[in-house]
Structures are given as C-alpha cells and as structure tokens.
Design a protein around this motif. Structure first.
Motif, PDB file in Angstrom:
ATOM      1  N   GLN A 136       0.934  -1.168  -0.045  1.00 52.55           N
ATOM      2  CA  GLN A 136       0.101  -0.059  -0.072  1.00 52.55           C
ATOM      3  C   GLN A 136       0.811   1.274   0.090  1.00 52.55           C
ATOM      4  N   ALA A 137       0.261   2.400  -0.401  1.00 48.33           N
ATOM      5  CA  ALA A 137       1.154   3.502  -0.657  1.00 48.33           C
ATOM      6  C   ALA A 137       1.714   4.061   0.911  1.00 48.33           C
ATOM      7  N   HIS A 138       0.888   3.327   2.027  1.00 48.65           N
ATOM      8  CA  HIS A 138       1.589   4.008   3.253  1.00 48.65           C
ATOM      9  C   HIS A 138       2.698   3.050   3.631  1.00 48.65           C
ATOM     10  N   ASP A 139       2.720   1.933   2.998  1.00 47.08           N
ATOM     11  CA  ASP A 139       3.984   1.300   3.326  1.00 47.08           C
ATOM     12  C   ASP A 139       5.329   1.998   2.947  1.00 47.08           C
ATOM     13  N   TYR A 140       5.327   2.837   2.040  1.00 45.52           N
ATOM     14  CA  TYR A 140       6.416   3.261   1.688  1.00 45.52           C
ATOM     15  C   TYR A 140       6.811   4.739   2.600  1.00 45.52           C
ATOM     16  N   ARG A 141       6.029   5.132   3.429  1.00 44.69           N
ATOM     17  CA  ARG A 141       6.207   6.081   4.218  1.00 44.69           C
ATOM     18  C   ARG A 141       6.709   7.507   3.383  1.00 44.69           C
ATOM     19  N   TYR A 142       5.967   7.850   2.281  1.00 47.96           N
ATOM     20  CA  TYR A 142       6.062   8.851   1.581  1.00 47.96           C
ATOM     21  C   TYR A 142       6.415  10.295   2.246  1.00 47.96           C
ATOM     22  N   PHE A 143       7.388  11.009   1.955  1.00 48.40           N
ATOM     23  CA  PHE A 143       7.460  12.184   2.607  1.00 48.40           C
ATOM     24  C   PHE A 143       8.319  13.173   1.545  1.00 48.40           C
ATOM     25  N   SER A 144       8.181  14.588   1.752  1.00 47.99           N
ATOM     26  CA  SER A 144       8.778  15.534   0.725  1.00 47.99           C
ATOM     27  C   SER A 144      10.220  15.389   1.005  1.00 47.99           C
ATOM     28  N   ASP A 145      11.139  15.477   0.091  1.00 51.21           N
ATOM     29  CA  ASP A 145      12.737  15.294   0.098  1.00 51.21           C
ATOM     30  C   ASP A 145      13.087  16.517   0.577  1.00 51.21           C
ATOM     31  N   PRO A 146      13.593  16.563   1.921  1.00 53.50           N
ATOM     32  CA  PRO A 146      14.022  17.879   2.416  1.00 53.50           C
ATOM     33  C   PRO A 146      15.520  18.216   1.595  1.00 53.50           C
ATOM     34  N   ASP A 147      16.083  17.568   0.800  1.00 52.93           N
ATOM     35  CA  ASP A 147      17.269  17.907   0.109  1.00 52.93           C
ATOM     36  C   ASP A 147      16.881  18.428  -1.213  1.00 52.93           C
ATOM     37  N   LEU A 148      15.757  18.494  -1.564  1.00 54.53           N
ATOM     38  CA  LEU A 148      15.378  19.235  -2.907  1.00 54.53           C
ATOM     39  C   LEU A 148      14.302  20.283  -2.849  1.00 54.53           C
ATOM     40  N   LEU A 149      14.258  21.325  -3.524  1.00 55.18           N
ATOM     41  CA  LEU A 149      13.305  22.570  -3.511  1.00 55.18           C
ATOM     42  C   LEU A 149      12.369  21.840  -4.134  1.00 55.18           C
ATOM     43  N   PRO A 150      10.995  22.622  -4.041  1.00 61.91           N
ATOM     44  CA  PRO A 150       9.845  22.290  -4.742  1.00 61.91           C
ATOM     45  C   PRO A 150      10.076  22.704  -6.249  1.00 61.91           C
ATOM     46  N   LEU A 151       9.787  22.275  -7.061  1.00 64.26           N
ATOM     47  CA  LEU A 151      10.046  22.208  -8.632  1.00 64.26           C
ATOM     48  C   LEU A 151       9.013  23.355  -8.958  1.00 64.26           C
ATOM     49  N   THR A 152       9.431  24.461  -9.621  1.00 63.71           N
ATOM     50  CA  THR A 152       8.507  25.470 -10.169  1.00 63.71           C
ATOM     51  C   THR A 152       9.039  25.449 -11.591  1.00 63.71           C
ATOM     52  N   VAL A 153       7.985  25.575 -12.440  1.00 64.32           N
ATOM     53  CA  VAL A 153       8.143  25.709 -13.816  1.00 64.32           C
ATOM     54  C   VAL A 153       7.520  27.000 -14.285  1.00 64.32           C
ATOM     55  N   ALA A 154       8.297  27.652 -14.860  1.00 64.42           N
ATOM     56  CA  ALA A 154       7.598  29.264 -15.541  1.00 64.42           C
ATOM     57  C   ALA A 154       6.954  28.942 -16.883  1.00 64.42           C
ATOM     58  N   GLN A 155       5.789  29.659 -16.830  1.00 69.12           N
ATOM     59  CA  GLN A 155       4.996  29.535 -18.110  1.00 69.12           C
ATOM     60  C   GLN A 155       5.937  29.605 -19.452  1.00 69.12           C
ATOM     61  N   GLU A 156       6.798  30.670 -19.403  1.00 67.28           N
ATOM     62  CA  GLU A 156       7.605  30.940 -20.669  1.00 67.28           C
ATOM     63  C   GLU A 156       8.250  29.642 -20.977  1.00 67.28           C
ATOM     64  N   TRP A 157       8.851  28.907 -19.955  1.00 67.37           N
ATOM     65  CA  TRP A 157       9.662  27.687 -20.276  1.00 67.37           C
ATOM     66  C   TRP A 157       8.509  26.808 -21.009  1.00 67.37           C
ATOM     67  N   ILE A 158       7.298  26.590 -20.282  1.00 66.33           N
ATOM     68  CA  ILE A 158       6.464  25.647 -21.041  1.00 66.33           C
ATOM     69  C   ILE A 158       5.945  26.125 -22.319  1.00 66.33           C
ATOM     70  N   ASP A 159       5.768  27.159 -22.659  1.00 66.47           N
ATOM     71  CA  ASP A 159       5.685  27.760 -23.930  1.00 66.47           C
ATOM     72  C   ASP A 159       6.668  27.626 -24.886  1.00 66.47           C
TER      73      ASP A 159
END
Ligand code: ADP
Ligand code: ZN
Ligand code: MG
Length: 484
Positions: free
Chosen positions: A265-288
C-alpha cells in the motif's frame, strides 16, 4: 457469468539524457559494472542531489505531447524501501504533487478512435541492478543504473481489451520516440510496463479488485499476460472464489502469471517530501518554449499522410508508428513522387517484413535495411515505366536486400529487363503451343482456364521477363487465329 475487463497501465520510460537525474554520471549503457557512479548515486552520506534541468525539459515534452496539465509547482518525495540495489534506502520520486496530470493518448483500433486518460506523469530515479547468476555463491550489485532518470506515466483504467492495451502502449511509445525522450526499446528495458487488470460483471460500473502484473518486456507479453489474467480472474469468480489484490509476475516461458507478493500500500512506503530538494517550479515561458519546440506528432503525421499522399488509414497508421519508418517513406516519395501508395505497399510488405523476419527491428531502425529510400523509389519507377514486371521486381527487391545494390544495377547485371519485343515473344509462344498440342485442342474446345497454363509456360521459358499484358494479348490472338 460474463465479465468485462478493466485495464490500466503504468509505464516507466528511461529518458535519453546524457547524465543522471541528480548527479553528473553518464547514463551510457554497457559500461563496466559500477563504473558510472559517484557518491550521490551510490547513496553515500553527506552529499546532496542537484536536479538535471534536461530531465524536467523531457518531462515537459512528454506532458505536453500527451495533453497534460502542468503543475506550476510540484514536489519531490522519498519513497522508502529496502533493497540491495537501492543504497540510499529510498527512491527520489514524486507523490502528491506530480509535474503533470489529466492528459490523454488517442489510439486507433479497427478504424475507431479512443481516448485513454493519463492520470499523471512524474519523474523519478531508477534503482541499480542485482546480478544473481554471475557467481554461484553470491549476488552482485551494479549501480550504473542507479539515478538514471525515468518518467512514470500512469493511465486511467480506461482500457477494456488486451488489444486496446497493446495499442495504447504502441501509441505512447510512438509519441515518446517522436519527441526523442525515450528510445522505447522494451526488450532492453528502456520502456517497462506494469499491467493492472480487474474484471467485473458485464454491465456493472463498479470497479473490481485489481491485480498488478510485472515483468512484461515485450508487446506480446503485455497482451498475453492481460489475456491470461482476464481468464484467470473470470474463472476464479465463476468458481465462487474471490480476487486477492496482489502483484504477480509474468512467466514468458510458461505463459502464465504467478503470485509474487501481496500488494504493498502507499503507506508502506512512508512517502514524505525530500528535504534535500526544493519544490520544482516551472515558469509559463519555459512551458511555452517547449510547446513551440515539439515536432509533428504521430497522430498529426498520420492525418497528413492520408491527406497529402492519399493513403488509406491503415497504411498511414503503419507508416507513422515509427518515426524512422515515416521518414524513410517520405524520402522514398520524394525520390519518386508518382506513386505514393505503391511505395507504401513496398515498405509494408517488403522492407518491414524482411526487417521483422531477421529480427532487425529490436533496434527499431529501418536504416539498418541496406537500401536507402531513393533506391526503393527507383525500383517502383522501373515497374511503372514497364522496364520490369511486378514479379521480377520481387526478385530485384530480394537482391537489393541481400547486396544493397541499386535496382538498376541489379536489372542490368542479371539481364532482367522485360521482353516487350513482339517478335521474340511470338517465337516463345509458338514453341510452347507446339510442345502442347493436346492442351491447345482442349483450350479451343472451350477450357478457357488453360490460358493461364500457357502464360505460365511462356513466363517460365522467359524467366518471368515477358511483359504480362503483351503476352496475354499475343497468346489469345495466336490461339484463336491459328484455329481459323
Ligand atoms: P496503486 O496505488 O496500487 O498504485 P493506483 O490507483 O495508483 O493504484 O493505480 C495504478 C494503476 O492501476 C493505474 O494505471 C490505474 O488506472 C489502474 N487501476 C486502478 N484501479 C483499477 C482497477 N480496479 N482495475 C484495473 N486497473 C485499475
Ligand atoms: Zn553519480
Ligand atoms: Mg500508484
């Protein structure tokens, strides 16, 4: 009871980046074991991951090509489990906030179109590889693959038959190949597929308990394993049993699935945010920018081939499923524009067939065939100009395949030019008729079918080089006029 199958696929696509996702190590296949490693991808303490920008770009390409919504901000998560090929004790993946969601892939099956929804696409790192058969008393670990970037592409449970699942996978692979993010080679594991299958009574809308099958390393395996599961689950239910949610393995030799483990089950994996990596933000210009850089996709190319070359939908489908084939076809048409449909036939029944026969297609390159597209164009030109018959063309084609020589060269060297000289043909016909007097009598008594016999005899005498129309006309004329 009749059951309906419900199928959802989880696909892992290995990305064609030069370096790994969180370090600078090479992703090149075939290096000596543990050669492409560093403190980051071997999970040593005190090091930090640095995101490879190119991986995000590839994820964006795939997401846009499959009509996904791209998250302005997504998050890296640790998926925790223990296995010797995972030295960190966790895999860096995405969980609650994937980079892309709500896309779809359109597939064509038996002339109908169908949309299969994509739940999500996210990026993650691959694990290493355990090697069990190199030593009799030990298992070895190769970490070259650890940290190689993957896309996980999860479909909605929208498929209903093994054929649909196979077609979905082919369409998805075609897209990934066209946008050049994955080579799509299932045998070598750069495209992997897990199949989730459940069954439910015909007419029911509730979902049944699903079973996941792993170890599917060919299209054939995917379709066969799903077929097997549908049958196994239906029989289990009809015998009064119930389906256990579990993970099963496909045994390609015996063509059965076998229970591997109860489903985690998903909870078996004890998912949590990786503290070594920043949230990933993607600017609209890059997408375009990425959107603007996407090439023509398989579905668009299919439509264009139908319009521009007047091809039936089936031909357009076969020719555009692989980018290299589509490009080969267009180059051949460019070399000889008069007959796009005949060129399509020669590629489908000629080139693709011999490539398959010799298993050249594992590398998926029509360019492995010895003849460039211009030569295929030249072959069709020879037929259209009446220099060789369709039958002789097959001989020339086989020779092109074996020697890589140009068709004109083969025709000249082997003296395969059609006999269109009436006088020469008449001599051959006279000899055949003289050698078969009873058959001539029978023909004249009304056995019209014997005409084909005479055609065959003259063809044999001329080694297939007689021009068929001319031969037919002359024969008919001779058989009736001599009678007068
Ligand atoms: P898990 O948490 O077990 O990974 P998900 O909900 O993430 O399950 O779904 C994984 C895959 O299984 C998806 O491709 C999804 O479409 C498919 N799936 C979900 N439920 C079913 C079902 N009842 N029958 C068949 N496939 C299903
Ligand atoms: Zn590394
Ligand atoms: Mg899941």
């Amino acid at each position: 009871m009749e059951y309906e199958a419900v199928i959802g696929l989880e696909v892992h696509a290995q990305l064609l980046t030069e370096s790994k996702i969180f370090c600078g190590c090479s992703t090149k296949f075939g290096a000596a074991p543990n050669h492409n490693t560093c403190p980051v991808c071997t999970g040593l303490p005190g090091v930090l991951p640095v995101l490879n920008r190119r991986v995000v770009e590839f994820a964006l390409r795939a997401a846009l090509a499959t009509h996904c919504h791209i998250a302005a901000a997504s998050r890296w998560a640790r998926k925790n489990y223990f296995y010797p090929d995972l030295p960190k004790g966790y895999q860096i993946s995405m969980y609650e906030l994937p980079i892309a969601q709500h896309g779809y892939v359109t597939l064509k099956l038996n002339g109908h179109s169908k949309r299969v929804g994509l739940t999500r696409i996210h990026m993650e790192e691959d694990a290493g590889k355990n090697i069990h058969d190199a030593h009799s008393d030990a298992s070895l670990v190769d970490l070259n693959r650890a940290g190689v970037p993957l896309l996980e592409i999860v479909s909605e449970p929208d498929m209903r038959t093994p054929e649909e699942a196979g077609e979905y996978l082919r369409s998805l692979r075609a897209i990934l190949q066209y946008i050049e993010v994955c080579d799509g080679n299932m045998e070598e594991g750069s495209l992997r597929c897990d199949a989730n299958v459940s069954v439910r009574p015909q007419g029911s809308t509730a979902l049944g308990t699903k079973v996941e099958t792993k170890n599917l390393n060919s299209f054939r395996a995917v379709e066969k394993a799903i077929q097997y599961e549908i049958q196994r689950q239906s029989e289990t239910l009809n015998a009064g049993g119930r389906i256990v949610q579990e993970t099963r393995l496909w045994d390609a030799d015996r063509e059965v699935t076998r229970s591997m483990r109860s489903k985690e089950q998903a909870h078996d994996y004890r998912y949590f945010s990786d503290p070594d990596l920043l949230p990933l933000t993607v600017a609209q210009e890059w997408i375009d920018t990425v959107q603007a850089s996407l090439p023509e996709l398989p579905a668009e190319r299919r439509e264009r081939f139908m319009q521009k070359y007047n091809l039936p939908s089936y031909d357009a489908e076969v020719l555009t499923t692989r980018k290299d084939v589509a490009e080969y076809y267009e180059a051949a048409v460019h070399a000889y524009p008069s007959d796009p449909k005949i060129l399509s036939n020669w590629i489908m029944d000629g080139v693709l067939r011999v490539i398959k026969d010799e298993k050249l297609d594992t590398g998926l390159k029509i360019t492995k065939w010895p003849c460039p597209p211009e030569q295929l164009g030249a072959l069709v030109r020879l037929i259209d100009e009446g220099k060789i018959s369709g039958k002789i063309a097959k001989t020339v084609f086989d020779e092109m395949h074996h020697s890589g020589k140009a068709p004109e060269t083969i025709v000249t060297e082997q003296g395969l030019t059609q006999v269109r000289d009436e006088g020469a043909l008449a001599v051959q016909i006279d000899q055949v008729l003289a050698a078969n007097p009873e058959k001539v009598v029978e023909y004249r008594a009304g056995r019209d079918k014997l005409l084909q016999f005479f055609v065959g005899q003259v063809m044999k005498a001329t080694q297939g080089k007689a021009n068929p129309q001319m031969l037919n006309e002359l024969l008919r004329k001779k058989l009736s006029t001599d009678h007068q």
